[in-house]
Scaffold this active site. Sequence first.
Site, PDB file in Angstrom:
ATOM      1  N   GLU A 108       0.923  -1.239   0.101  1.00 33.00           N
ATOM      2  CA  GLU A 108       0.133   0.318   0.021  1.00 33.00           C
ATOM      3  C   GLU A 108       1.723   1.672   0.084  1.00 33.00           C
ATOM      4  O   GLU A 108       0.605   2.279  -0.753  1.00 33.00           O
ATOM      5  CB  GLU A 108      -1.064  -0.388   1.176  1.00 33.00           C
ATOM      6  CG  GLU A 108      -1.924  -1.371   0.916  1.00 33.00           C
ATOM      7  CD  GLU A 108      -2.730  -1.328   2.343  1.00 33.00           C
ATOM      8  OE1 GLU A 108      -2.332  -1.275   3.140  1.00 33.00           O
ATOM      9  OE2 GLU A 108      -3.845  -1.329   2.355  1.00 33.00           O
ATOM     10  N   GLU A 133      -3.794  -9.565   4.536  1.00 36.83           N
ATOM     11  CA  GLU A 133      -4.301  -9.294   5.547  1.00 36.83           C
ATOM     12  C   GLU A 133      -5.719  -9.937   5.660  1.00 36.83           C
ATOM     13  O   GLU A 133      -5.855 -10.027   6.755  1.00 36.83           O
ATOM     14  CB  GLU A 133      -5.574  -7.089   5.830  1.00 36.83           C
ATOM     15  CG  GLU A 133      -3.516  -6.357   5.096  1.00 36.83           C
ATOM     16  CD  GLU A 133      -3.704  -6.238   3.923  1.00 36.83           C
ATOM     17  OE1 GLU A 133      -3.482  -6.737   3.064  1.00 36.83           O
ATOM     18  OE2 GLU A 133      -2.781  -5.219   3.683  1.00 36.83           O
TER      19      GLU A 133
HETATM   20  N1  T1G Z   1       6.274  -7.039  11.247  1.00 40.78           N
HETATM   21  C1  T1G Z   1       6.564  -7.187  11.882  1.00 40.78           C
HETATM   22  N2  T1G Z   1       7.471  -9.006  11.788  1.00 40.78           N
HETATM   23  C2  T1G Z   1       7.534  -9.909  10.467  1.00 40.78           C
HETATM   24  C3  T1G Z   1       5.672  -9.113  10.004  1.00 40.78           C
HETATM   25  C4  T1G Z   1       5.037  -8.245  10.323  1.00 40.78           C
HETATM   26  N3  T1G Z   1       4.543  -7.441   8.920  1.00 40.78           N
HETATM   27  N4  T1G Z   1       6.115 -10.507   9.651  1.00 40.78           N
HETATM   28  C5  T1G Z   1       7.062 -11.167   9.747  1.00 40.78           C
HETATM   29  N5  T1G Z   1       7.674 -11.004  11.360  1.00 40.78           N
HETATM   30  C6  T1G Z   1       8.922 -11.336  11.636  1.00 40.78           C
HETATM   31  C7  T1G Z   1       8.324 -12.816  12.108  1.00 40.78           C
HETATM   32  O1  T1G Z   1       7.057 -13.194  13.391  1.00 40.78           O
HETATM   33  C8  T1G Z   1       9.656 -13.084  12.309  1.00 40.78           C
HETATM   34  O2  T1G Z   1       9.586 -12.709  12.833  1.00 40.78           O
HETATM   35  C9  T1G Z   1      10.416 -12.863  11.242  1.00 40.78           C
HETATM   36  O3  T1G Z   1       9.613 -11.676  10.856  1.00 40.78           O
HETATM   37  C10 T1G Z   1      10.541 -13.778   9.825  1.00 40.78           C
HETATM   38  O4  T1G Z   1       8.809 -13.969   9.605  1.00 40.78           O
HETATM   39  C11 T1G Z   1      -2.529  -1.511   7.141  1.00 40.78           C
HETATM   40  C12 T1G Z   1      -3.269  -3.683   8.381  1.00 40.78           C
HETATM   41  C13 T1G Z   1       6.991 -11.391   5.519  1.00 40.78           C
HETATM   42  C14 T1G Z   1       6.585 -13.244   4.494  1.00 40.78           C
HETATM   43  O5  T1G Z   1       0.355 -10.313   6.613  1.00 40.78           O
HETATM   44  O6  T1G Z   1       3.647 -13.806   5.507  1.00 40.78           O
HETATM   45  O7  T1G Z   1      -0.813  -4.601   6.515  1.00 40.78           O
HETATM   46  O8  T1G Z   1      10.413 -15.584  14.317  1.00 40.78           O
HETATM   47  O9  T1G Z   1       9.564 -16.618   9.848  1.00 40.78           O
HETATM   48  O10 T1G Z   1       9.257 -17.057   6.090  1.00 40.78           O
HETATM   49  O11 T1G Z   1      -3.657  -2.783   5.415  1.00 40.78           O
HETATM   50  O12 T1G Z   1       6.819 -13.508   8.021  1.00 40.78           O
HETATM   51  O13 T1G Z   1      12.636 -14.300  13.156  1.00 40.78           O
HETATM   52  O14 T1G Z   1      11.312 -12.316  15.260  1.00 40.78           O
HETATM   53  O15 T1G Z   1       7.194 -15.339   8.467  1.00 40.78           O
HETATM   54  O16 T1G Z   1      11.039 -15.239   5.373  1.00 40.78           O
HETATM   55  C15 T1G Z   1       0.116  -8.065   6.973  1.00 40.78           C
HETATM   56  C16 T1G Z   1       3.131 -11.198   7.624  1.00 40.78           C
HETATM   57  C17 T1G Z   1      -0.025  -7.267   7.921  1.00 40.78           C
HETATM   58  C18 T1G Z   1       2.733 -10.359   6.129  1.00 40.78           C
HETATM   59  C19 T1G Z   1       8.505 -13.218   5.689  1.00 40.78           C
HETATM   60  N6  T1G Z   1       1.603  -8.265   6.638  1.00 40.78           N
HETATM   61  N7  T1G Z   1       4.437 -12.135   7.320  1.00 40.78           N
HETATM   62  O17 T1G Z   1       8.728 -14.632   5.912  1.00 40.78           O
HETATM   63  O18 T1G Z   1       9.673 -15.526   7.405  1.00 40.78           O
HETATM   64  S1  T1G Z   1      -1.656  -6.227   8.105  1.00 40.78           S
HETATM   65  C20 T1G Z   1       1.345  -9.591   6.748  1.00 40.78           C
HETATM   66  C21 T1G Z   1       4.532 -13.467   6.940  1.00 40.78           C
HETATM   67  C22 T1G Z   1      -1.450  -4.687   7.303  1.00 40.78           C
HETATM   68  C23 T1G Z   1      -2.337  -2.761   6.668  1.00 40.78           C
HETATM   69  C24 T1G Z   1      -2.612  -4.156   6.727  1.00 40.78           C
HETATM   70  C25 T1G Z   1       6.138 -13.403   6.315  1.00 40.78           C
HETATM   71  C26 T1G Z   1       7.227 -12.825   5.403  1.00 40.78           C
HETATM   72  P1  T1G Z   1      11.152 -13.794  14.358  1.00 40.78           P
HETATM   73  P2  T1G Z   1       9.169 -15.540   8.844  1.00 40.78           P
HETATM   74  P3  T1G Z   1       9.437 -15.908   6.281  1.00 40.78           P
END
Ligand code: T1G
Length: 699
Positions: free
Chosen positions: A105, A125
Site C-alpha cells: 500500500e 490481510e
Molecule cells: N511485522 C513485524 N514482524 C513480522 C511481520 C510483520 N508484518 N511479518 C513477519 N514478521 C517477523 C516474524 O514474526 C518473524 O520474526 C520474522 O519476521 C520472520 O518471519 C494496514 C494492517 C513477511 C513473508 O501479514 O507473511 O499490513 O520470529 O518466519 O518465512 O493493510 O512473515 O524472526 O522474531 O515468517 O521469511 C500484513 C506477514 C500485516 C505479512 C516473511 N502483513 N508475514 O516470511 O519469515 S497487516 C503480513 C509474512 C497490514 C495494512 C494491514 C511472513 C513474511 P522472528 P517468518 P519468512
Amino acid sequence: MTAEYQVDGAVAVITLNNPPVNGLGLSTRRGIVDGLNKALADAAVKAVVITGAGKAFSGGADITEFGKEEAYREPHLISVIQQLDLSGKPTVAAIHTVCMGGGLELALGCNYRVAAPGTAVALPEVKLGLLPGAGGTQRLPRVLGVEAALNMIVSGEAVKSEMLAAIPGQTLFDKMASSAETLLAEAKAFALEVADRRPLPRVRDLPCKHPQGEAYFQFARTMVQGMSKNFPAPVRCVDAVQNATTKKFDDGMALERETFMQLMMTPESRSLRHLFMAERAASKIADVPSDTPVREIRTVGVIGAGTMGGGISMNFLNAGIPVTILETKQEALDRGVATIRKNYEAQVKKGKLKQEKYEERMALLSTTLSYGDLKNADLIIEAVFEELGVKEQVFKQLDEVAKPGAILASNTSTLDVDKIAAFTQRPQDVVGMHFFSPANVMKLLEVVRGKETAKDVLATVMKIAKKIKKTAVVSGVCDGFIGNRMIEQYSRQAGFLLDEGATPQQVDRAIEKFGFAMGPFRMGDLAGNDIGWAIRKRRAVEKPDMKYSGTADRLCELGRFGQKTGAGWYDYQAGKRDAIPSKLVEEMIEQYRKDKGITPRKISDEEIVQRLVFALVNEGAHILEDGIAGKSGDIDMVYLTGYGFPVWRGGPMHYAGEVGLFNVVQAMNRFARNPHDDAKFWQPAPLLAKLAAEGKQFS
Ligand code: T1G
C-alpha cells in the site's frame, strides 16, 4: 527512527530499516514522513526513492504493534500515504524480496514503482481476518485491473513481481529492475529520468471500472461466501473492491477504513492474529537462545516401516533429505516401501506431484535390515511398536551404532522419553518427535524434551521441523504430552454425556457445529476405539480413581473398534465411510444407564460443547502449571494442527479468553455439582482460577 534518509546527487533515498522485515511500526512511519519533508525542503532534491534494507521492502504493518497504542498513533499508514499523494516531487518505490500488506500500500502511494524480479507481492490481510486498511482495495484494482486485484486481495496469496509485470495493461510496476542487487541504482536512475515529468502520476487518479460490474461482483460474492462461511473478511474484500469501481476514491477509502476497523474487532480476526503470532512463537523456546548452533541433518534413519515409519520417511523425502528405513524382516520393508510408492502414485494421479519429483524422492530412499547401515545418519527416528521393552532394544542398538552427535528421536505417543533416553549412554541426544497419523499429512509435531535433552538438539529439531513443513511444539515429559493428555479429558466428558442422556450422533453434531472437523465418536471410529480401550486398561492400574463411562469398554467388548472392523459407535456399509447411527449402540448405552441407575435427561448442545471444550481448557491450564507447555499459544497450535479445532475460534485457550475465564470457571462449578460427572476434575486449575479472579486471559 527506523527509516534512514540520505541524498545522492539530486535523488533522496529513504530506506526502511526495521528488522526483520521492515514492519511499518510507528517509528518507521515517522521516519518516512520525516525523510519526505526533508526531501521536499531541499531544493537540490529532484526526486525521492523509497526502499527497504535487509530481507524485505516491507512485510506490512508491524504485527508486533497489534493491540498496542503505537499502532493507533499518528502518523497512521494512511496519513503517511496521504503525504506521498501530496508530494510535490516524484516518489519512486524500489521494491524487492517481500512487499506485503501495508508495504504494498505504501508503494501504491508512490508515483512510480520499480521492482526487482522474484519479489513476493501480496495483500495478506485477509489471512488475519482483515482487509487491506491503507488503500490497497482502492489502489490495487486501479493498476492491476479489478479481477487480478480481487483475486490477490481475497486469497491473500503472494504473487511474484515478474508475474504481475506480465499482466496485460498493468501499471503496478513502471519498470522491472534486472536484479535485486542493481535495483537501487536502477531506481535512482529512473527517478532522475522522471524528475521533471508533470503532472505527477497518482494511482488514486486512475479510473477503475469493470465491464460487467454488477454481474461480476455478484458472482464473486457468491463464490467467496461459499468458500469462507466462518470468516467475515473475504466477502468484505469483494464489497471494498466493488466500491473502487462505483464510488469516488475518497468515498471508497472511507468505506475501506470503516470496514477495516469493524473487522479488527471481530472474534475471527482476533483468533487469526493470535494464531499468526502463536505459530511463530511456537518455534521459540524460552531457555534456548535463537542463535543456538544447530547440528547439520544431511541423512535420516527411520526405524520401522509401518504406517508411522513410512509417513515419517515421506516428510524427509519430500524435503529432499535421504532416508534409510530399517526393519527386522524383508517383507516388512517391502510392504513399507510399497505403501510409500502407493501414496506418491496417488498424488501423481491427482496431479499434485510430478512424475519426475516422485522418482527423485524414491531415489532418496534406501532400506536395510542392519543397524550398521545407520552409522552415518545425523538423525534417527524410531517408530516401532509402542511398548517400552521394544523401545529399549532399539535404543540400545542405536547407542551402539549411531555416530557421536547423531540425534536419536522416538515417535512414542505415550511412553516416558526420559526412560527411553536412559537406555543409552547419550541421553542428551535423545528427544521425542511425536508425529500425528497420517504422519506425511498432519502438520503437528510434538517435540518432547527430556530432562537431559541438549539445547542444540532442540534447536536442530525445531529447525528441521520447519524444513519438513511441520508445526513443531515443544512438550515436556508427561503421559500424553500436550495433545493426548488433553484429549483424554475431552473423551471422558464425551462418555459421561452418553451416560447422562446424549447419543453419540448428538455429541458429534454439537461439537462439529461448533467447528471441530470431527466429533469424538466419529474420531474414535476413525482412529480405532481399541486405542482408548488399551489406555483405559492401563489407567485402571495406574490411576484407579480416574472415572470413565463404561460404554466405550462395552463397545470394544462387542468388537466394535470402528471403521476398521466395519462397526463402532456407528454402523458402516462395506467400503463406505458414512457414519450411520446404530440402534444396537443406542440400546447398549440405554442398558448401561439402567445398570448404573442413571435416569437419562435432555442435554443441550451448549452444555455438550462447554463440557468438551472446557475440559481441554482446564487440562491445558494444568499443563501450563506443570511446565509441560511453555505458552498457552503452543497449546492452541497443538489443537489447531493436530486435533481439528476450528481456526476461527483460535484454539481452546484463546477461545476460553473470548468466552471470559470468569464464565469458564462459573460453568465448571456447575459441572462439578453434577453427580454423574467428575467433580474432582472440574476443580478449576489454580492458574485458571487465578487468572479468572484477576479478570485476565491466558496470553
Ligand atoms: N511485522 C513485524 N514482524 C513480522 C511481520 C510483520 N508484518 N511479518 C513477519 N514478521 C517477523 C516474524 O514474526 C518473524 O520474526 C520474522 O519476521 C520472520 O518471519 C494496514 C494492517 C513477511 C513473508 O501479514 O507473511 O499490513 O520470529 O518466519 O518465512 O493493510 O512473515 O524472526 O522474531 O515468517 O521469511 C500484513 C506477514 C500485516 C505479512 C516473511 N502483513 N508475514 O516470511 O519469515 S497487516 C503480513 C509474512 C497490514 C495494512 C494491514 C511472513 C513474511 P522472528 P517468518 P519468512
